[in-house]
Design a protein around this motif. Structure first.
Motif, short mmCIF file in Angstrom:
data_model
loop_
_atom_site.label_atom_id
_atom_site.label_comp_id
_atom_site.label_asym_id
_atom_site.label_seq_id
_atom_site.Cartn_x
_atom_site.Cartn_y
_atom_site.Cartn_z
N ILE A 128 0.88 -1.21 0.05
CA ILE A 128 -0.18 -0.08 -0.02
C ILE A 128 0.98 1.04 0.05
O ILE A 128 1.89 1.17 0.70
N VAL A 129 0.28 2.23 -0.81
CA VAL A 129 1.35 3.39 -0.72
C VAL A 129 0.37 4.75 -0.60
O VAL A 129 -0.68 4.73 -0.98
N PHE A 130 0.84 5.75 0.32
CA PHE A 130 0.11 6.86 0.44
C PHE A 130 0.82 7.94 -0.18
O PHE A 130 2.19 8.09 0.13
N TYR A 131 0.19 8.86 -0.93
CA TYR A 131 0.99 9.80 -1.85
C TYR A 131 0.37 11.31 -1.20
O TYR A 131 -0.72 11.42 -1.17
N LEU A 138 4.83 3.77 2.60
CA LEU A 138 4.43 2.38 1.99
C LEU A 138 4.44 1.41 3.16
O LEU A 138 5.43 1.44 4.08
N ILE A 139 3.71 0.30 2.95
CA ILE A 139 4.03 -0.93 3.69
C ILE A 139 3.97 -2.02 2.53
O ILE A 139 3.18 -2.28 1.80
N THR A 140 5.17 -2.97 2.74
CA THR A 140 5.03 -4.15 1.56
C THR A 140 4.77 -5.32 2.52
O THR A 140 5.34 -5.55 3.65
N PHE A 141 3.88 -6.16 2.07
CA PHE A 141 3.49 -7.46 2.70
C PHE A 141 4.01 -8.46 1.68
O PHE A 141 3.84 -8.65 0.43
N ALA A 159 8.49 -5.07 4.59
CA ALA A 159 9.33 -3.86 4.40
C ALA A 159 8.36 -2.50 4.65
O ALA A 159 7.00 -2.81 4.23
N SER A 160 8.90 -1.41 5.02
CA SER A 160 8.15 -0.24 5.49
C SER A 160 8.76 1.01 5.49
O SER A 160 9.83 0.93 5.58
N SER A 161 8.29 1.96 4.94
CA SER A 161 8.69 3.45 4.96
C SER A 161 9.01 3.77 6.62
O SER A 161 10.00 4.65 7.07
N TRP A 162 8.16 2.74 7.49
CA TRP A 162 8.49 3.19 8.97
C TRP A 162 9.18 2.25 9.64
O TRP A 162 8.77 0.92 9.80
N SER A 244 -3.63 10.76 -2.73
CA SER A 244 -3.99 9.71 -3.16
C SER A 244 -3.59 8.27 -2.56
O SER A 244 -2.72 8.39 -1.85
N PHE A 245 -4.07 7.20 -2.82
CA PHE A 245 -3.87 5.92 -2.10
C PHE A 245 -3.88 4.92 -3.10
O PHE A 245 -4.66 4.91 -4.15
N ALA A 246 -2.85 3.89 -3.29
CA ALA A 246 -2.87 2.78 -4.11
C ALA A 246 -2.35 1.52 -3.48
O ALA A 246 -1.57 1.56 -2.46
#
Length: 250
Positions: A128-131, A138-141, A159-162, A244-246
């Protein structure tokens, strides 16, 4: 009376060889000369030249190089719950012009119908990505063995931006979130009261709860933390509303 001897022709003398004639000794010498070696008759180009003429071997593509594909784009303020759109196609379009998160906003969420065949896609990762302007979080699953609804789980985070996301205690960590309060794609600490509530991500789909961060002029709204730790949505400390969100897969 003695008979005179008959005239006998003179014996021709052995001819001498001049410098322009081939003498027997010269013929023998020519026949015994050592044959020229290969190196004397064939000149090979330098090894470096040969190497440059051999086409390079193509390497096998690695999984990391596989392109991310946008399968969902959430639009703020259009009045349609993104979870309903993602799971059930409610209020969605497959028009590719609505897929680009940097394109002018659409009046429907973008959804690729391919996600209806989730198991057949054989995907490996989901994110998921927040723009917000030039900012992306983002967070990757892991998507291996997942379904269209259960990939959003703390145990699947790759992985994650946080960097502080993993290892915390959560009250909610799912795309369903707190459905009764209209809080989806929700990663939050256990409730502690409006001013103490902490989140990383939150999609508000309607106003039910009485907290200030639940009240907006239109829905849905996509909230995310801009820093690396918890954000406090009640006063929007460290929080932004996404443009936006994706959801992307590979």
């Amino acid at each position: 009376m003695i008979t005179p001897a008959p005239n006998v022709p003179a014996i021709a003398s052995t001819p001498t060889f001049t410098d322009t004639e081939i003498k027997p000794s010269q013929t023998i010498a020519a026949n015994t000369t050592t044959p020229p070696t290969i190196s004397e008759t064939l000149t090979l180009p330098p090894v470096s030249v040969i190497a440059t003429e051999v086409p390079p071997v193509k390497s096998t593509p690695k999984l990391a190089n596989i392109e991310w594909l946008t399968k969902f784009r959430g639009i703020p303020g259009i009045g349609v719950n993104p979870v309903d759109a993602w799971l059930n196609e409610t209020g969605t379009t497959s028009d590719p012009t609505c897929r680009d998160t940097r394109s002018p906003s659409c009046d429907k969420h973008y959804r690729d119908p391919l996600v209806d065949n989730w198991a057949a896609i054989r995907l490996t990762e989901v994110k998921i990505v927040f723009y917000k302007d030039e900012l992306e979080k983002l967070i990757t699953f892991s998507g291996v063995g997942s379904s269209i609804s259960n990939w959003f789980h703390i145990n699947r985070v790759l992985a994650s931006s946080w960097t502080t996301l993993v290892g915390r205690t959560y009250g909610y960590f799912s795309l369903e979130g707190d459905a009764g309060n209209g809080q989806r794609f929700f990663t939050a600490s256990p409730y502690q009261g409006c001013t103490k509530d902490r989140i990383f991500t939150l999609v508000i789909t309607k106003q039910v709860a009485s907290c200030a961060f639940d009240r907006h002029s239109s829905y849905p709204q996509f909230l995310f933390v801009t820093g690396d730790g918890w954000g406090y949505p009640e006063n929007m400390t460290g929080i932004a509303l996404a443009d936006s969100f994706a959801i992307l897969i590979k």
